[in-house]
Design a protein around this motif. Sequence first.
Motif, mmCIF file in Angstrom:
data_model
loop_
_atom_site.group_PDB
_atom_site.id
_atom_site.type_symbol
_atom_site.label_atom_id
_atom_site.label_comp_id
_atom_site.label_asym_id
_atom_site.label_seq_id
_atom_site.Cartn_x
_atom_site.Cartn_y
_atom_site.Cartn_z
ATOM 1 N N ALA A 106 0.861 -1.185 0.000
ATOM 2 C CA ALA A 106 0.000 0.000 0.000
ATOM 3 C C ALA A 106 0.898 1.236 0.000
ATOM 4 O O ALA A 106 2.132 1.133 -0.012
ATOM 5 N N ASN A 107 0.269 2.411 0.017
ATOM 6 C CA ASN A 107 1.040 3.652 0.143
ATOM 7 C C ASN A 107 0.099 4.763 0.601
ATOM 8 O O ASN A 107 -1.071 4.503 0.922
ATOM 9 N N ASP A 108 0.604 6.004 0.637
ATOM 10 C CA ASP A 108 -0.290 7.122 0.956
ATOM 11 C C ASP A 108 -0.301 8.191 -0.123
ATOM 12 O O ASP A 108 -1.077 9.144 -0.050
ATOM 13 N N ASP A 109 0.559 8.065 -1.145
ATOM 14 C CA ASP A 109 0.611 9.058 -2.221
ATOM 15 C C ASP A 109 -0.403 8.792 -3.324
ATOM 16 O O ASP A 109 -0.474 9.549 -4.294
ATOM 17 N N GLY A 110 -1.163 7.714 -3.200
ATOM 18 C CA GLY A 110 -2.145 7.372 -4.214
ATOM 19 C C GLY A 110 -1.640 6.297 -5.157
ATOM 20 O O GLY A 110 -0.431 6.096 -5.317
ATOM 21 N N TYR A 111 -2.588 5.604 -5.783
ATOM 22 C CA TYR A 111 -2.219 4.425 -6.574
ATOM 23 C C TYR A 111 -1.422 4.752 -7.827
ATOM 24 O O TYR A 111 -0.775 3.876 -8.409
ATOM 25 N N LEU A 112 -1.434 6.010 -8.276
ATOM 26 C CA LEU A 112 -0.672 6.401 -9.461
ATOM 27 C C LEU A 112 0.732 6.891 -9.135
ATOM 28 O O LEU A 112 1.489 7.257 -10.038
ATOM 29 N N ALA A 113 1.114 6.905 -7.874
ATOM 30 C CA ALA A 113 2.415 7.436 -7.467
ATOM 31 C C ALA A 113 3.562 6.579 -7.995
ATOM 32 O O ALA A 113 3.519 5.348 -7.907
ATOM 33 N N PRO A 114 4.605 7.202 -8.515
ATOM 34 C CA PRO A 114 5.767 6.441 -9.008
ATOM 35 C C PRO A 114 6.408 5.576 -7.927
ATOM 36 O O PRO A 114 6.936 4.503 -8.222
ATOM 37 N N GLY A 115 6.385 6.045 -6.690
ATOM 38 C CA GLY A 115 7.005 5.274 -5.613
ATOM 39 C C GLY A 115 6.336 3.939 -5.373
ATOM 40 O O GLY A 115 7.007 2.946 -5.023
ATOM 41 N N LEU A 116 5.030 3.885 -5.536
ATOM 42 C CA LEU A 116 4.307 2.628 -5.362
ATOM 43 C C LEU A 116 4.695 1.646 -6.462
ATOM 44 O O LEU A 116 5.007 0.485 -6.187
ATOM 45 N N ALA A 117 4.671 2.105 -7.697
ATOM 46 C CA ALA A 117 5.032 1.233 -8.818
ATOM 47 C C ALA A 117 6.464 0.729 -8.675
ATOM 48 O O ALA A 117 6.764 -0.433 -8.974
ATOM 49 N N ALA A 118 7.362 1.595 -8.186
ATOM 50 C CA ALA A 118 8.757 1.196 -8.019
ATOM 51 C C ALA A 118 8.891 0.110 -6.959
ATOM 52 O O ALA A 118 9.672 -0.843 -7.124
ATOM 53 N N LEU A 119 8.137 0.231 -5.865
ATOM 54 C CA LEU A 119 8.201 -0.776 -4.809
ATOM 55 C C LEU A 119 7.624 -2.106 -5.285
ATOM 56 O O LEU A 119 8.168 -3.178 -4.982
ATOM 57 N N VAL A 120 6.546 -2.046 -6.059
ATOM 58 C CA VAL A 120 5.946 -3.271 -6.595
ATOM 59 C C VAL A 120 6.934 -3.978 -7.518
ATOM 60 O O VAL A 120 7.150 -5.194 -7.416
ATOM 61 N N ARG A 121 7.554 -3.227 -8.415
ATOM 62 C CA ARG A 121 8.541 -3.830 -9.324
ATOM 63 C C ARG A 121 9.713 -4.422 -8.543
ATOM 64 O O ARG A 121 10.214 -5.498 -8.872
ATOM 65 N N ALA A 122 10.139 -3.716 -7.508
ATOM 66 C CA ALA A 122 11.284 -4.169 -6.727
ATOM 67 C C ALA A 122 11.014 -5.490 -6.021
ATOM 68 O O ALA A 122 11.932 -6.274 -5.780
ATOM 69 N N CYS A 123 9.753 -5.749 -5.706
ATOM 70 C CA CYS A 123 9.397 -6.962 -4.958
ATOM 71 C C CYS A 123 9.016 -8.134 -5.851
ATOM 72 O O CYS A 123 8.677 -9.217 -5.335
ATOM 73 N N GLU A 124 9.050 -7.945 -7.155
ATOM 74 C CA GLU A 124 8.699 -9.035 -8.059
ATOM 75 C C GLU A 124 9.635 -10.228 -7.843
ATOM 76 O O GLU A 124 10.847 -10.066 -7.701
ATOM 77 N N GLY A 125 9.047 -11.398 -7.763
ATOM 78 C CA GLY A 125 9.823 -12.609 -7.549
ATOM 79 C C GLY A 125 9.960 -13.013 -6.099
ATOM 80 O O GLY A 125 10.431 -14.113 -5.806
ATOM 81 N N LEU A 126 9.556 -12.138 -5.187
ATOM 82 C CA LEU A 126 9.656 -12.468 -3.766
ATOM 83 C C LEU A 126 8.445 -13.247 -3.271
ATOM 84 O O LEU A 126 8.484 -13.848 -2.196
ATOM 85 N N GLY A 127 7.363 -13.207 -4.032
ATOM 86 C CA GLY A 127 6.158 -13.907 -3.621
ATOM 87 C C GLY A 127 4.953 -13.385 -4.371
ATOM 88 O O GLY A 127 5.065 -12.648 -5.359
ATOM 89 N N GLU A 128 3.791 -13.749 -3.896
ATOM 90 C CA GLU A 128 2.520 -13.311 -4.487
ATOM 91 C C GLU A 128 2.197 -11.913 -3.970
ATOM 92 O O GLU A 128 2.065 -11.709 -2.760
ATOM 93 N N ILE A 129 2.077 -10.955 -4.873
ATOM 94 C CA ILE A 129 1.922 -9.550 -4.488
ATOM 95 C C ILE A 129 0.493 -9.073 -4.726
ATOM 96 O O ILE A 129 -0.070 -9.272 -5.805
ATOM 97 N N GLU A 130 -0.077 -8.445 -3.728
ATOM 98 C CA GLU A 130 -1.361 -7.755 -3.842
ATOM 99 C C GLU A 130 -1.123 -6.278 -3.583
ATOM 100 O O GLU A 130 -0.447 -5.909 -2.608
ATOM 101 N N VAL A 131 -1.670 -5.417 -4.446
ATOM 102 C CA VAL A 131 -1.526 -3.973 -4.277
ATOM 103 C C VAL A 131 -2.901 -3.378 -4.012
ATOM 104 O O VAL A 131 -3.826 -3.537 -4.826
ATOM 105 N N ILE A 132 -3.044 -2.712 -2.887
ATOM 106 C CA ILE A 132 -4.304 -2.048 -2.536
ATOM 107 C C ILE A 132 -3.935 -0.666 -2.015
ATOM 108 O O ILE A 132 -3.325 -0.543 -0.946
ATOM 109 N N ALA A 133 -4.289 0.380 -2.751
ATOM 110 C CA ALA A 133 -3.792 1.718 -2.469
ATOM 111 C C ALA A 133 -4.910 2.752 -2.562
ATOM 112 O O ALA A 133 -5.957 2.500 -3.174
ATOM 113 N N PRO A 134 -4.704 3.941 -1.983
ATOM 114 C CA PRO A 134 -5.736 4.987 -2.019
ATOM 115 C C PRO A 134 -5.938 5.562 -3.418
ATOM 116 O O PRO A 134 -5.005 5.629 -4.222
#
Length: 254
Positions: free
Chosen positions: A6-34
Motif C-alpha cells: 500500500a502507500n499514501d501518495d495514491g495508486y498512481l504514485a511512481p514510488g508505489l510502482a517502483a516498490l511493486v517492481r522491486a518486490c517481483e519474484g519475492l512472492g505473491e503480491i497484492e496492491v491495494i492503495a488509495p
Amino acid sequence: MRILIANDDGYLAPGLAALVRACEGLGEIEVIAPEQNASGTSNSLTLSRPLSVFTASGEPVKGYRVVNGTPSDCVHVALTGLLERKPDLVLSGINNGANMGDDTIYSGTVAAAMEGFLFGIPAIAFSQTEKGWAHLDAAARTARSVVEQVLSAQHAAPFLLNVNIPSRADADALPRRITRLGRRHASEPVIRQNNPRGEPIYWIGPAGDAREAGEGTDFHAVANACVSITPLQVDLTHHAALAHWNQHLARSAS
C-alpha cells in the motif's frame, strides 16, 4: 510468501510502482492503495461513509485495487474482507519525502504499515528523504535488499520498521543504521489567504526543522548519508510517569 503493498501518495504514485517492481519474484503480491493522495492522514479510518473498491487498468497500475479512502482503510479493508488469505508481510511506500521523527505520528505511509502490524503481520514503511522521486530506482533497490534480509532472518514476533532512504544514486550501497526517532521543532505557522469570496482560508505550514538530531537518531543517520531503519511500537504509554500519576491522581473506590 504473500505480500500486501500500500502507500499514501495514491495508486498512481511512481514510488508505489517502483516498490511493486522491486518486490517481483519475492512472492505473491497484492496492491491495494488509495485513490487520491492521502499524505498526513495518519491512522484515520473512514467511518462516516461506505468505501468503494475498483481494479485499475493500464500500465503500470493494471491489477492494483484502489480504495476511495485512507492508507489505513486500504490495509484494514484488505485484511478484514477483501483478501482471501492473510498476507505474510505488509509493505508501504515508497513515500515522496521523509518520514522521520514526529513525522511518523502524521504519516499515512507509516500508518498503512502500522495497520498491518496491528493485525499481527510484520510490516515495513519505506520513504525517500527528498521529494521529487529523484533516484527512485536506487531507493527501490534498497527496499528490495531490506525486504530480502528481513525474509531471510527468523523473527519471534511481528515487527514494524520505518525505513528512510537518502535520495541518492548510490542509495543501495550506503551504510544502514538502526536508529531511534528524532524530534522536530514545532511546525511553521499556518499560511493565511483569502478565497475568491474574500473569506479567510488556512494552509497547514511546513514541518519544523530537526530539534533532536543527535547520533543514533534517524535525522543523524540520513544527514550522514546512511539509510535509517527504526523499529517502531504502538504502545504510547509514558511508562516512566506511571508512578508519578499513580501518586497524584489514582484513588481507591470509596
